[in-house]
Write a protein that holds these residues in place. Structure first.
Motif, short mmCIF file in Angstrom:
data_model
loop_
_atom_site.label_atom_id
_atom_site.label_comp_id
_atom_site.label_asym_id
_atom_site.label_seq_id
_atom_site.Cartn_x
_atom_site.Cartn_y
_atom_site.Cartn_z
N LEU A 175 0.83 -1.21 0.00
CA LEU A 175 0.00 0.00 0.00
C LEU A 175 0.86 1.26 0.00
O LEU A 175 0.54 2.23 -0.69
CB LEU A 175 -0.93 0.02 1.21
N SER A 176 1.92 1.26 0.78
CA SER A 176 2.80 2.44 0.83
C SER A 176 3.40 2.72 -0.54
O SER A 176 3.50 3.88 -0.95
CB SER A 176 3.93 2.23 1.84
N GLU A 177 3.79 1.68 -1.24
CA GLU A 177 4.33 1.86 -2.59
C GLU A 177 3.28 2.48 -3.51
O GLU A 177 3.57 3.43 -4.24
CB GLU A 177 4.79 0.53 -3.17
N GLU A 178 2.07 1.96 -3.44
CA GLU A 178 1.01 2.47 -4.31
C GLU A 178 0.65 3.91 -3.98
O GLU A 178 0.42 4.72 -4.88
CB GLU A 178 -0.23 1.56 -4.22
N VAL B 273 0.75 7.47 -6.28
CA VAL B 273 -0.25 8.54 -6.39
C VAL B 273 0.43 9.89 -6.21
O VAL B 273 0.21 10.82 -7.00
CB VAL B 273 -1.38 8.38 -5.35
N ALA B 274 1.26 10.00 -5.19
CA ALA B 274 1.97 11.26 -4.94
C ALA B 274 2.84 11.63 -6.13
O ALA B 274 2.87 12.80 -6.55
CB ALA B 274 2.82 11.13 -3.67
N GLY C 214 9.32 18.77 -15.07
CA GLY C 214 8.15 19.45 -15.63
C GLY C 214 6.89 18.61 -15.45
O GLY C 214 6.81 17.79 -14.56
N THR C 215 5.94 18.82 -16.33
CA THR C 215 4.67 18.09 -16.27
C THR C 215 4.87 16.73 -16.93
O THR C 215 5.16 16.65 -18.12
CB THR C 215 3.55 18.87 -16.97
N THR C 216 4.71 15.68 -16.14
CA THR C 216 4.99 14.33 -16.62
C THR C 216 3.78 13.40 -16.59
O THR C 216 3.85 12.28 -17.10
CB THR C 216 6.10 13.68 -15.77
N HIS C 217 2.70 13.84 -15.94
CA HIS C 217 1.53 12.99 -15.78
C HIS C 217 0.26 13.79 -16.08
O HIS C 217 0.30 15.02 -16.09
CB HIS C 217 1.43 12.45 -14.34
N GLU D 66 -3.70 5.48 -10.52
CA GLU D 66 -2.92 5.17 -9.32
C GLU D 66 -3.82 5.04 -8.09
O GLU D 66 -3.60 4.18 -7.23
CB GLU D 66 -1.82 6.20 -9.10
N LEU D 67 -4.84 5.90 -8.00
CA LEU D 67 -5.79 5.78 -6.89
C LEU D 67 -6.53 4.44 -6.95
O LEU D 67 -6.76 3.80 -5.92
CB LEU D 67 -6.78 6.94 -6.90
N CYS D 68 -6.88 4.02 -8.14
CA CYS D 68 -7.51 2.71 -8.29
C CYS D 68 -6.58 1.59 -7.84
O CYS D 68 -7.01 0.63 -7.18
CB CYS D 68 -7.95 2.48 -9.73
N ASP D 69 -5.29 1.72 -8.16
CA ASP D 69 -4.32 0.72 -7.69
C ASP D 69 -4.28 0.67 -6.17
O ASP D 69 -4.16 -0.41 -5.58
CB ASP D 69 -2.93 1.01 -8.25
N VAL D 70 -4.37 1.83 -5.52
CA VAL D 70 -4.39 1.87 -4.06
C VAL D 70 -5.61 1.11 -3.53
O VAL D 70 -5.51 0.30 -2.60
CB VAL D 70 -4.39 3.33 -3.53
#
Length: 110
Positions: free
Chosen positions: A35-38, A42-43, A57-60, A68-72
């Motif tokens: 969970l910490s990795e996921e 997100v961060a 710069g802007t990468t995402h 990423e939130l779904c992965d969490v």
């Protein structure tokens, strides 16, 4: 959550359990630590959306943050299923407690 969702979580749990190479306690702890990795991902995505790293710069995009939130969420559900076969019931009961205390009309939005 519907039964299909928890069925999928059960299948993922089984798949991970069948691939396990460590003692059960260690597998459980590592699954929870995942969970910490996921959350870190997100961060990283939020930092990438906002361009907070001047070197990169802007990468995402916001879709990356959503993914990423779904992965969490999936990782947390699998971790909960690892702790108990009654994960769906545990989650439903807990969600109801959160809703009861948050949506009872006495909160900040009331």
């Amino acid at each position: 959550m519907d039964d299909a969702t928890w069925n999928t979580i059960g299948r993922l749990h089984t798949w991970l359990a069948e691939a396990a190479t460590r003692p059960p306690r260690e597998e459980t702890l590592l699954r929870i630590l995942k969970l910490s990795e996921e959350v870190g991902e997100v961060a990283q995505a939020v930092i990438g959306v906002t361009g907070q790293n001047p070197r990169k710069g802007t990468t995402h995009g916001w879709q990356d943050v959503q993914d990423e939130l779904c992965d969490v969420i999936v990782t947390a559900m699998v971790a909960l299923r690892t702790l108990t076969p009654e994960a769906a019931e545990v989650f439903t009961t807990h969600l109801q407690r959160v809703a009861d205390r948050s949506l009872d009309g006495t909160g900040p939005a009331a």
